[in-house]
Design a protein around this motif. Structure first.
Motif, short mmCIF file in Angstrom:
data_model
loop_
_atom_site.label_atom_id
_atom_site.label_comp_id
_atom_site.label_asym_id
_atom_site.label_seq_id
_atom_site.Cartn_x
_atom_site.Cartn_y
_atom_site.Cartn_z
N LYS A 45 47.58 50.03 41.67
CA LYS A 45 48.11 48.59 41.88
C LYS A 45 47.73 47.69 40.44
N GLU A 46 46.43 48.64 40.11
CA GLU A 46 45.98 47.58 39.28
C GLU A 46 46.36 47.53 37.63
N PHE A 47 47.38 48.69 37.60
CA PHE A 47 48.73 48.58 36.32
C PHE A 47 48.82 47.10 36.18
N VAL A 48 49.46 46.28 35.36
CA VAL A 48 50.72 45.63 35.74
C VAL A 48 51.63 45.87 34.19
N SER A 49 52.81 45.88 34.55
CA SER A 49 54.01 45.60 33.64
C SER A 49 53.34 44.84 32.56
N ILE A 50 53.51 45.20 31.26
CA ILE A 50 53.49 43.70 30.44
C ILE A 50 54.43 44.12 29.34
N PHE A 51 54.94 43.99 29.55
CA PHE A 51 56.86 44.25 28.63
C PHE A 51 58.13 44.49 30.17
N ASP A 52 58.51 44.15 30.08
CA ASP A 52 59.73 43.62 31.19
C ASP A 52 61.31 44.60 30.97
N GLY A 53 61.05 45.13 29.16
CA GLY A 53 62.37 46.02 29.11
C GLY A 53 63.70 45.19 28.64
N LEU A 101 44.96 50.61 28.86
CA LEU A 101 46.63 50.50 28.62
C LEU A 101 46.68 51.57 28.12
N LYS A 102 47.86 51.52 28.97
CA LYS A 102 49.11 53.10 28.98
C LYS A 102 50.71 52.94 28.79
N LEU A 103 51.08 53.10 27.75
CA LEU A 103 52.17 52.91 27.03
C LEU A 103 53.08 54.35 26.26
N GLU A 104 53.99 54.20 26.12
CA GLU A 104 54.98 55.47 25.66
C GLU A 104 55.25 55.22 24.29
N TYR A 105 54.98 55.97 23.09
CA TYR A 105 56.47 55.84 21.44
C TYR A 105 56.81 56.78 21.51
N VAL A 212 50.09 57.46 25.25
CA VAL A 212 48.91 57.21 24.01
C VAL A 212 48.29 56.35 26.17
N HIS A 213 47.02 56.46 26.06
CA HIS A 213 46.56 55.78 26.69
C HIS A 213 44.99 55.42 26.52
N LEU A 214 44.54 54.24 26.27
CA LEU A 214 43.38 53.59 25.60
C LEU A 214 42.85 53.08 26.65
N ILE A 215 41.10 53.43 26.47
CA ILE A 215 40.08 53.04 27.43
C ILE A 215 39.14 52.70 26.10
N ILE A 216 39.36 50.73 26.72
CA ILE A 216 38.65 49.95 26.43
C ILE A 216 37.48 49.74 27.10
N LYS A 217 35.96 50.32 26.86
CA LYS A 217 35.47 49.67 27.98
C LYS A 217 33.58 49.56 27.11
N ASN A 218 33.29 47.88 27.58
CA ASN A 218 32.22 47.78 26.28
C ASN A 218 31.87 47.77 24.55
N ASP A 219 31.54 49.19 24.67
CA ASP A 219 31.42 49.85 23.16
C ASP A 219 32.24 50.84 22.92
N ASN A 263 57.52 51.05 28.69
CA ASN A 263 56.29 51.43 29.70
C ASN A 263 55.18 51.15 29.77
N ILE A 264 55.72 49.66 29.01
CA ILE A 264 53.52 49.24 28.60
C ILE A 264 52.65 48.60 29.79
N LEU A 265 51.89 49.43 30.00
CA LEU A 265 50.68 48.48 31.90
C LEU A 265 49.23 48.53 30.46
N LEU A 266 49.04 47.67 31.64
CA LEU A 266 47.47 47.30 31.50
C LEU A 266 47.03 46.85 32.83
N LYS A 267 45.00 47.13 32.43
CA LYS A 267 44.17 47.15 33.45
C LYS A 267 43.59 47.01 32.83
N ASN A 268 42.51 45.57 33.84
CA ASN A 268 41.48 45.13 33.23
C ASN A 268 40.34 46.11 34.13
N LEU A 269 39.45 46.16 33.32
CA LEU A 269 38.50 46.79 33.93
C LEU A 269 37.32 45.42 34.64
#
Length: 269
Positions: A45-53, A101-105, A212-219, A263-269
């Motif tokens: 549930k921490e993943f939130v859609s940031i594009f409503d389509g 960040l998860k999305l499809e392209y 695509v799945h980006l995992i961006i944490k600290n460095d 399907n652009i989904l964002l989860k803050n860590l």
């Protein structure tokens, strides 16, 4: 005569059954990646859609190039709208620091695009970004690599695990060109390989939807495509690295192209 009519009737029934079976298989073939995102949204549930389509609410870009069609965020360059500079559509909902960040392209064969993050706008262009980018292109020459737009250029090619330690000061204009060669940052150490470049390329679908799945944490900056880690950067350059910034997606200078995101989904860590 009746026997002939019955034979024709049975042939029609068989044809209809085959047609519906084929359509059913075709629909099932298109399901998997979409299903992954639906399950992600349900189970985490921490993943939130940031594009409503449906609209470009919370997104800022040039309407000449960006629109919403069939539930997708679409970037199109036509022969009449050839670009002189790369242009982005930028999410206005925050400047994430640590996130997933998860999305499809899906991108045309001639297309060139990318997903920027921890990026900042250019002063002279409200629709341009400089910062980290998960590269995407239709021929999959660069897809998955880490390219820093308008800054240090290529940080990690596909298949590379890279550490950047050296601190390089830009000149008075902010330019870092003295430490770049052949569009690649020179102060980088390849600490390991994630796989053979062409083998990883074979995991990317041409002309179809990719995840695509980006995992961006600290460095640490990790770029996954279809579940495979394509590049990893550990950025210890305290002068030039970015710790937070905007997310945006790009259409690139070059020939006419089309790129779609969904399907652009964002989860803050």
């Amino acid at each position: 005569m009746n026997r002939k009519k019955n034979l024709v009737f049975y042939k029609i029934v068989i044809c209809l059954i085959c047609f519906y079976f084929f359509q059913s298989c075709k629909e099932k073939k298109q399901e998997p990646i979409n299903q992954i995102f639906q399950e992600t949204h349900k189970t985490d549930k921490e993943f939130v859609s940031i594009f409503d389509g449906k609209s470009l609410i919370n997104w800022k870009g040039d309407s000449k190039y960006w629109s919403v069609k069939n539930g997708n965020l679409v970037g199109i360059v036509t022969p009449e709208t050839i670009l002189k500079n790369n242009t982005f559509i930028i999410w206005q909902g925050g400047q994430p620091e640590n996130f997933e960040l998860k999305l499809e392209y899906r991108i045309s064969d001639s297309g060139n695009s990318g997903i920027n993050y921890r990026s900042e706008p250019l002063e002279n262009n409200p629709f341009a970004l400089k910062g980290y980018q998960c590269d995407i292109d239709g021929k999959n020459r660069y897809t998955g690599q880490n390219y820093e737009e308008k800054k240090r250029t290529t940080l990690a090619y596909r298949g590379e695990k890279v550490v950047i330690n050296t601190q390089i000061n830009p000149d008075k204009s902010g330019n870092l060109r003295t430490n770049k060669k052949k569009n690649c940052w020179q102060s980088r150490y390849i600490s390991g390989m994630l796989g053979e470049k062409d083998s990883l390329k074979s995991k990317i679908k041409n002309g179809d939807w990719n995840q695509v799945h980006l995992i961006i944490k600290n460095d640490t900056l990790k770029h996954y495509v279809n579940g495979f880690l394509m590049s990893e950067v550990i950025d210890n350059d305290t002068i030039n690295k970015s710790l937070k910034g905007y997310i945006g997606v790009q259409v690139h200078v070059g020939p006419p192209m089309k790129v779609e995101y969904r399907n652009i989904l964002l989860k803050n860590l």
